[in-house]
Design a protein around this motif. Structure first.
Motif, PDB file in Angstrom:
ATOM      1  N   VAL A 249      -1.541   6.852  -2.965  1.00  0.00           N
ATOM      2  CA  VAL A 249      -0.247   6.372  -3.443  1.00  0.00           C
ATOM      3  C   VAL A 249       0.706   7.556  -3.521  1.00  0.00           C
ATOM      4  CG1 VAL A 249       0.996   5.475  -5.447  1.00  0.00           C
ATOM      5  CG2 VAL A 249      -1.088   4.354  -4.671  1.00  0.00           C
ATOM      6  N   ARG A 250       1.838   7.450  -2.811  1.00  0.00           N
ATOM      7  CA  ARG A 250       2.830   8.526  -2.816  1.00  0.00           C
ATOM      8  C   ARG A 250       4.067   8.156  -3.632  1.00  0.00           C
ATOM      9  NH1 ARG A 250       0.678   8.525   2.409  1.00  0.00           N
ATOM     10  NH2 ARG A 250      -0.267  10.510   3.033  1.00  0.00           N
ATOM     11  N   ARG A 251       4.419   6.893  -3.662  1.00  0.00           N
ATOM     12  CA  ARG A 251       5.577   6.437  -4.450  1.00  0.00           C
ATOM     13  C   ARG A 251       5.076   5.951  -5.802  1.00  0.00           C
ATOM     14  NH1 ARG A 251       6.331   5.155   0.748  1.00  0.00           N
ATOM     15  NH2 ARG A 251       5.141   3.216   0.525  1.00  0.00           N
ATOM     16  N   ILE A 252       5.210   6.797  -6.786  1.00  0.00           N
ATOM     17  CA  ILE A 252       4.621   6.499  -8.096  1.00  0.00           C
ATOM     18  C   ILE A 252       5.602   5.772  -9.017  1.00  0.00           C
ATOM     19  CG2 ILE A 252       3.082   8.479  -7.905  1.00  0.00           C
ATOM     20  CD1 ILE A 252       4.881   9.957  -9.877  1.00  0.00           C
TER      21      ILE A 252
ATOM     22  N   ALA B  82       7.295   7.525 -17.667  1.00  0.00           N
ATOM     23  CA  ALA B  82       6.651   6.900 -18.824  1.00  0.00           C
ATOM     24  C   ALA B  82       5.594   7.817 -19.427  1.00  0.00           C
ATOM     25  CB  ALA B  82       6.035   5.563 -18.417  1.00  0.00           C
ATOM     26  N   ALA B  83       4.822   8.496 -18.573  1.00  0.00           N
ATOM     27  CA  ALA B  83       3.778   9.391 -19.074  1.00  0.00           C
ATOM     28  C   ALA B  83       4.373  10.579 -19.817  1.00  0.00           C
ATOM     29  CB  ALA B  83       2.908   9.875 -17.915  1.00  0.00           C
ATOM     30  N   LEU B  84       5.473  11.142 -19.296  1.00  0.00           N
ATOM     31  CA  LEU B  84       6.104  12.277 -19.979  1.00  0.00           C
ATOM     32  C   LEU B  84       6.754  11.842 -21.292  1.00  0.00           C
ATOM     33  CD1 LEU B  84       7.682  14.247 -16.991  1.00  0.00           C
ATOM     34  CD2 LEU B  84       5.599  14.768 -18.279  1.00  0.00           C
TER      35      LEU B  84
ATOM     36  N   PRO C 215       0.823  -1.218   0.000  1.00  0.00           N
ATOM     37  CA  PRO C 215       0.000   0.000   0.000  1.00  0.00           C
ATOM     38  C   PRO C 215       0.855   1.267   0.000  1.00  0.00           C
ATOM     39  CG  PRO C 215      -0.841  -1.600   1.573  1.00  0.00           C
ATOM     40  CD  PRO C 215       0.481  -2.122   1.102  1.00  0.00           C
ATOM     41  N   GLY C 216       0.402   2.252  -0.777  1.00  0.00           N
ATOM     42  CA  GLY C 216       1.134   3.512  -0.872  1.00  0.00           C
ATOM     43  C   GLY C 216       2.150   3.544  -1.983  1.00  0.00           C
ATOM     44  N   THR C 217       2.383   2.413  -2.660  1.00  0.00           N
ATOM     45  CA  THR C 217       3.339   2.332  -3.766  1.00  0.00           C
ATOM     46  C   THR C 217       2.602   1.862  -5.015  1.00  0.00           C
ATOM     47  OG1 THR C 217       5.179   1.823  -2.291  1.00  0.00           O
ATOM     48  CG2 THR C 217       5.441   1.212  -4.602  1.00  0.00           C
ATOM     49  N   ALA C 218       2.873   2.493  -6.135  1.00  0.00           N
ATOM     50  CA  ALA C 218       2.215   2.127  -7.383  1.00  0.00           C
ATOM     51  C   ALA C 218       2.666   0.751  -7.847  1.00  0.00           C
ATOM     52  CB  ALA C 218       2.517   3.161  -8.456  1.00  0.00           C
ATOM     53  N   THR C 219       1.715  -0.066  -8.252  1.00  0.00           N
ATOM     54  CA  THR C 219       2.037  -1.367  -8.814  1.00  0.00           C
ATOM     55  C   THR C 219       2.337  -1.219 -10.309  1.00  0.00           C
ATOM     56  OG1 THR C 219      -0.268  -1.840  -9.375  1.00  0.00           O
ATOM     57  CG2 THR C 219       0.491  -2.471  -7.166  1.00  0.00           C
ATOM     58  N   ASN C 220       2.844  -2.299 -10.911  1.00  0.00           N
ATOM     59  CA  ASN C 220       3.093  -2.277 -12.355  1.00  0.00           C
ATOM     60  C   ASN C 220       1.799  -2.047 -13.126  1.00  0.00           C
ATOM     61  OD1 ASN C 220       5.804  -2.761 -11.923  1.00  0.00           O
ATOM     62  ND2 ASN C 220       5.659  -4.965 -12.276  1.00  0.00           N
TER      63      ASN C 220
ATOM     64  N   LEU D 299       9.829  -1.248 -20.141  1.00  0.00           N
ATOM     65  CA  LEU D 299      11.280  -1.102 -20.024  1.00  0.00           C
ATOM     66  C   LEU D 299      11.696  -0.611 -18.649  1.00  0.00           C
ATOM     67  CD1 LEU D 299      14.108  -1.072 -21.354  1.00  0.00           C
ATOM     68  CD2 LEU D 299      13.617   1.277 -22.093  1.00  0.00           C
ATOM     69  N   LEU D 300      10.953   0.333 -18.112  1.00  0.00           N
ATOM     70  CA  LEU D 300      11.353   0.997 -16.869  1.00  0.00           C
ATOM     71  C   LEU D 300      10.973   0.230 -15.610  1.00  0.00           C
ATOM     72  CD1 LEU D 300      10.382   4.683 -17.783  1.00  0.00           C
ATOM     73  CD2 LEU D 300      12.695   3.753 -17.602  1.00  0.00           C
ATOM     74  N   GLN D 301       9.948  -0.606 -15.676  1.00  0.00           N
ATOM     75  CA  GLN D 301       9.464  -1.219 -14.443  1.00  0.00           C
ATOM     76  C   GLN D 301      10.503  -2.127 -13.773  1.00  0.00           C
ATOM     77  OE1 GLN D 301       5.904  -3.201 -15.745  1.00  0.00           O
ATOM     78  NE2 GLN D 301       6.978  -5.053 -16.417  1.00  0.00           N
ATOM     79  N   ARG D 302      11.433  -2.655 -14.570  1.00  0.00           N
ATOM     80  CA  ARG D 302      12.471  -3.497 -13.974  1.00  0.00           C
ATOM     81  C   ARG D 302      13.487  -2.686 -13.175  1.00  0.00           C
ATOM     82  NH1 ARG D 302      15.000  -5.771 -19.470  1.00  0.00           N
ATOM     83  NH2 ARG D 302      12.755  -5.796 -19.924  1.00  0.00           N
ATOM     84  N   TYR D 303      13.582  -1.368 -13.485  1.00  0.00           N
ATOM     85  CA  TYR D 303      14.536  -0.514 -12.769  1.00  0.00           C
ATOM     86  C   TYR D 303      13.902   0.180 -11.568  1.00  0.00           C
ATOM     87  CZ  TYR D 303      17.100  -1.169 -17.123  1.00  0.00           C
ATOM     88  OH  TYR D 303      17.733  -1.722 -18.212  1.00  0.00           O
ATOM     89  N   PHE D 304      12.607   0.000 -11.381  1.00  0.00           N
ATOM     90  CA  PHE D 304      11.896   0.618 -10.259  1.00  0.00           C
ATOM     91  C   PHE D 304      11.097  -0.468  -9.541  1.00  0.00           C
ATOM     92  CE2 PHE D 304      12.689   4.005 -13.234  1.00  0.00           C
ATOM     93  CZ  PHE D 304      12.964   5.114 -12.448  1.00  0.00           C
ATOM     94  N   PRO D 305      11.760  -1.331  -8.790  1.00  0.00           N
ATOM     95  CA  PRO D 305      11.048  -2.432  -8.121  1.00  0.00           C
ATOM     96  C   PRO D 305      10.078  -1.923  -7.065  1.00  0.00           C
ATOM     97  CG  PRO D 305      13.313  -2.273  -7.329  1.00  0.00           C
ATOM     98  CD  PRO D 305      13.209  -1.336  -8.492  1.00  0.00           C
ATOM     99  N   VAL D 306       9.049  -2.721  -6.834  1.00  0.00           N
ATOM    100  CA  VAL D 306       8.045  -2.348  -5.835  1.00  0.00           C
ATOM    101  C   VAL D 306       8.649  -2.376  -4.429  1.00  0.00           C
ATOM    102  CG1 VAL D 306       5.843  -3.005  -4.795  1.00  0.00           C
ATOM    103  CG2 VAL D 306       6.153  -3.157  -7.272  1.00  0.00           C
ATOM    104  N   GLY D 307       9.471  -3.369  -4.147  1.00  0.00           N
ATOM    105  CA  GLY D 307      10.081  -3.480  -2.830  1.00  0.00           C
ATOM    106  C   GLY D 307       9.178  -4.198  -1.848  1.00  0.00           C
TER     107      GLY D 307
END
Length: 445
Positions: free
Chosen positions: A414-417, A423-425, A141-146, A202-210
């Motif tokens: 969600v605070r940790r996006i 990706a959106a930009l 909770p509080g972290t964006a999922t893939n 591409l980016l989701q592998r460099y930003f793990p959920v933890g």
């Protein structure tokens, strides 16, 4: 938007003030209005811009009521559900973490369908519902999922089949071909959506959920309760079925193939078919609603009332931004800025006049509409010029990225996006590049 608005006004005031200090007065015996002092020109420009904004909004009422009335007929006829069934096979591949019959899937499909039809605010409730359902599957909770990142990246770059509001504004600005942006918008949105999906993967592998902490797991989340089974696990069947059962795979593949083939078709024959689009759209939507048992007259009137309300709601925004842009133009500051940037951007197909639109679109939807309206109603540019088509395409093929992220992530705390904003930009930049490419091909002279 507050900073942008204030900056434009202060820059215009400073430019006009500097010119006023250097002004030597009109030649003796001449009192032509064109020879008025810079500060007098600034004041006159402010009043003229405010008057023009009101006239534009009044002219927009009828056109907006027409298009939103047609959208209401299509909505009540179940067009959203039909589109939802068509794209469900693609959705289950884009969101492998989400069960096919989970309520999040249906809500995401309806949100994307509403955006594709240009329903605007009607898509927001579906989007918030989708985020709440996705949060029921969130291990941290509080972290964006893939899945959340993918959904919002697609949402901010989603394919727009009918940019109704942009067409309405072009029509009210006197365009001879208000629907001429349909092929350019379709090309730009498909390109930006592909870029958004690729960027997320591409980016989701460099930003793990933890790993989640005990404090995070203890966070109160009342919005996920409707989507949870009695044992506390996410329920795949809770309130499922917003989109109904999917059509057979071959139907979905055929529909997607037709959409892909429509891109080159609209590029090659866009000028020929564009005069037919608005009349056929009205007849087609009304016939569709009648065939589906909708009382088309009452539905159209109900949607038209919404169009009247929308036109009135944007009036203050139009006044604010058009007055600010008018001040910038009357002060002479805009000419200086355009002249400085044109040597770099013009060879690339992005005139300096269109730069404010490209920069403001991700930040403020109302501000972007105001800038577009100012450009389309400028007698030196007009809606049917290359710049007019370009800013209309950028407006129709992109989204207010920061607003969407703030509203949807805020709905589920969600605070940790993670990589969502990047990706959106990327999708926003690709939308501008694609808009320039297709408009140069079709409309540059």
């Amino acid at each position: 938007m507050n900073a942008v608005f204030l900056a434009i006004v202060l820059i215009a005031l400073a430019a006009a003030g500097w010119r006023q200090l250097l002004w030597q007065g009109p030649p003796a015996g001449q009192a032509d209005a064109a020879l008025a002092s810079p500060m007098e020109q600034l004041s006159a420009g402010m009043v003229a811009s405010a008057t023009g904004a009101v006239e534009l909004a009044i002219g927009l009422v009828g056109v907006m009521a027409l298009f939103l009335g047609l959208m209401k007929v299509a909505e009540q006829g179940g067009m959203l559900v039909i589109i939802a069934k068509l794209i469900r096979p693609l959705m289950v591949r884009l969101f492998p973490q989400v069960p096919a019959n989970h309520p999040a899937m249906g809500a995401m499909i309806l949100n994307m369908s509403a955006n594709a039809l240009g329903l605007g605010n009607a898509a927001t409730p579906f989007g918030i519902r989708a985020m709440q359902a996705l949060d029921a599957l969130n291990p941290r909770p509080g972290t964006a999922t893939n899945a959340m990142a993918m959904f919002l990246a697609i949402n901010t770059s989603g394919i727009t089949l009918l940019p109704a509001k942009v067409i309405a504004i072009r029509a009210s600005a006197g365009s001879m071909d208000p629907a001429g942006i349909l092929p350019t918008t379709l090309f730009a949105t498909i390109t930006s959506t592909v870029a958004a999906v690729a960027a997320v993967l591409l980016l989701q592998r460099y930003f793990p959920v933890g790993q989640s902490t005990a404090q995070e797991l203890a966070l109160p989340r009342p919005w996920v309760e409707p989507f949870m089974a009695p044992d506390g696990a996410a329920s795949p069947n809770a309130e499922a079925g917003e989109g109904g059962e999917a059509y057979p795979l071959w139907v979905s593949v055929t529909a997607l193939a037709c959409l892909v083939l429509a891109v080159p078709a609209t590029i090659w024959w866009g000028r020929t078919i564009s005069p037919w689009i608005v009349p056929l759209m009205m007849a087609g939507f009304l016939l569709f609603g009648w065939w589906r048992g909708v009382r088309v007259y009452e539905a159209f009137v109900e949607g038209a009332k919404d169009g009247f309300d929308v036109a009135l709601r944007i009036l203050p925004y139009l006044v604010a931004i058009l007055v600010a842009v008018g001040m910038l133009r009357s002060s002479g500051a805009l000419d200086v800025i355009v002249g400085a940037l044109a040597m770099f951007t013009a060879p690339l197909g992005l005139p300096a006049e269109a730069l404010p639109m490209a920069l403001l679109r991700p930040l403020s939807g109302s501000g972007a509409y105001g800038v577009m309206s100012a450009i389309l109603t400028d007698p030196a540019i007009g809606p049917d010029s290359y710049v007019g088509y370009l800013v209309s395409t950028i407006m129709g093929s992109s989204e207010t990225t920061f607003y969407v992220l703030a509203v949807y992530f805020g709905a589920v705390q969600v605070r940790r996006i993670r990589h969502t904003l990047i990706a959106a930009l990327i999708a926003d930049v690709v939308a501008v590049i694609a808009s320039v490419a297709i408009c140069r091909y079709l409309f540059a002279t």
